[in-house]
Scaffold this active site. Sequence first.
Site, mmCIF file in Angstrom:
data_model
loop_
_atom_site.group_PDB
_atom_site.id
_atom_site.type_symbol
_atom_site.label_atom_id
_atom_site.label_comp_id
_atom_site.label_asym_id
_atom_site.label_seq_id
_atom_site.Cartn_x
_atom_site.Cartn_y
_atom_site.Cartn_z
ATOM 1 C CG HIS A 67 43.809 34.744 33.535
ATOM 2 N ND1 HIS A 67 42.874 33.934 34.143
ATOM 3 C CD2 HIS A 67 43.096 35.644 32.809
ATOM 4 C CE1 HIS A 67 41.651 34.312 33.791
ATOM 5 N NE2 HIS A 67 41.752 35.356 32.981
ATOM 6 C CB CYS A 174 36.809 35.881 30.102
ATOM 7 S SG CYS A 174 38.496 35.518 29.598
#
Length: 646
Positions: A67, A174
Amino acid sequence: MNIQDVLKKEVMLLDLQAVTKEAAIDEMISKLVEAGVVTDFETFKAGIMAREAQTSTGLGDGIAMPHSKNAAVKEATVLFAKSKTGVDYASLDGLPTDLFFMIAAPEGANDTHLAALAQLSQFLMKDGFADRLRNAQSADEVASLFSDETATPAVAMSTSTVNADDFIVAVTACTTGIAHTFMAEEALKKTATEMGIGIKVETNGASGVGNALTAADIAKAKAVIVAADKAVEMERFDGKPLVNRPVADGIRKTQELIELALSGNAPIYKANQATKSDAVTDKPSVGGSFYKHLMSGVSQMLPFVIGGGIMIALAFLFDNIMGVPQDSLGSLGSYHELSSIFMKIGQAAFGFMLPVFAGYVAYSIAEKPGLVSGFVAGAIASSGLAYGKVEFGAATSDIPAAVSSGFLGALVGGFLAGYIVLGLKKVIKVPRSLEGAKSILLLPLLGVMLTGLAMLFVNIPMAAINTALNNFLTGLSGSSAILLGLLVGGMMAVDMGGPVNKAAYVFGTGTLAATVANGGSVVMAAVMAGGMVPPLAVFIATLLFKDKFTQEERDSGLTNIVMGLSFITEGAIPFAAADPGRAIPSFIAGSALAGALVGLSGVKLMAPHGGIFVIALTSNPILYLAYVLIGALVSGFLFGYLRKTN
């Protein structure tokens, strides 16, 4: 906005062709570019690869979620892809990946887009959902799976109904705040419910803090779990037992984290006295840390070894083909102009090998401030700069002298640089206003100075060891060569891409620098032969014992021909994982035999990778292929014979 709004059927890939990680990423990005979702291939890929460099987005259980929030993305989109054979994606569990969700988010993605992406994590945590995706035969069927179910969180436990003694809090985060943050949240909730433990999880995602922990939540909690790859607010946990791990552990090791948090052995967090890297952080074992830092350096070094090593090997090959006069054999590899050009290019790439390796070992330990010190340590190891005297048998050399300490010196230097800088970060205290100067000026300057001075002395014993090792390898013959070939060949099949496999491969590549000028390395040849055997053995087993394998497994066996010939050992992992007790010993037997035969005959290899595509760079191509085939036949017959009939 729901996940159905961003999971586009027109960009789905139900038969992903790639067999390597980067090729899979390229294939998915190309589809996004083709569909007009991504406007610039290279810009978006740079964002994807930057995220992969931090932590693999291969989450395990066959699922990967690459991503990026990226300026090249026109609209938020999730690309679903499925591989029939599996891809070696450097997944957290070391197994092949077959389900991919590439998340493309615009640079200014709003909260509704991110909420839809968080929904994807909730779906994937549902029992059996991934298997239903694997069985889906069309884009419409995939889309219907997300439409037929309601994406409710895996846990619906109210914190008010749980006894305070069984209640913990957690924070997940994250670096991009898109995928891992929410996967870790769902995994922690689901596991806590299964264990009968109450939990509240705060997410530090791209849209900000979600489900924020209150002072009352923290006071009530027995312990705290922080599963994060970026800084989160820590002072509020002062005095609480706290487990601090990477976000990937929040996904893969949830039960371990919860049990440790409640065990009474978790360290007590002290505000203003600890950071993420201090003693209160729950660290991996010493061996685990060493392997993590080592592989960080190896992964960055390998492109230089492969590119430079093959260019140097081609220089020798061209001179051999075009011929070199007997009185000019000392110039072999540089005699003809074309060979000389290839040699210079290869040596330029090879010259970066040790600095890059040591630099990224240090970077893994101390982050950016350690990078420059590590590069300096690697450069000193390569150049042989030292202070004092070094003895080689009866000879004594005055130092400074260009006696390279090679891979071993760079290994020691990388760890030395990393821990010197890490120590400096803890020791040097400056006002908040000078923190920038500390990172940009003080740490690099002092790190380079101390590392460089230390390496002047470290290089002496490392150079002696390196020279002795190279002399030993150069003089290998008879039983010693057979035993070493048997050992490294067998190691390649133990875990097929795991730590044991990588240890043998790193050892093999480490012998190339000193041997490529003399025709290559017997150790490297044994390593590659051993690594080629398991996938080829799978094909042979599925061919000779068809009744013991399903049609899908036989089809996968055909794919393993290409993987084996290309020196991609990981192609055999699905078969080893399904039947380890029979597969792994069978693979080890053939790989060890192939390595031993290579050692017996003294076949040398000048390239660190490539399989059959660099076969001309072996000292005896026909014999080498014969040994690989013998090993594959032995492994294939054993595996097929021992396997139970389906």
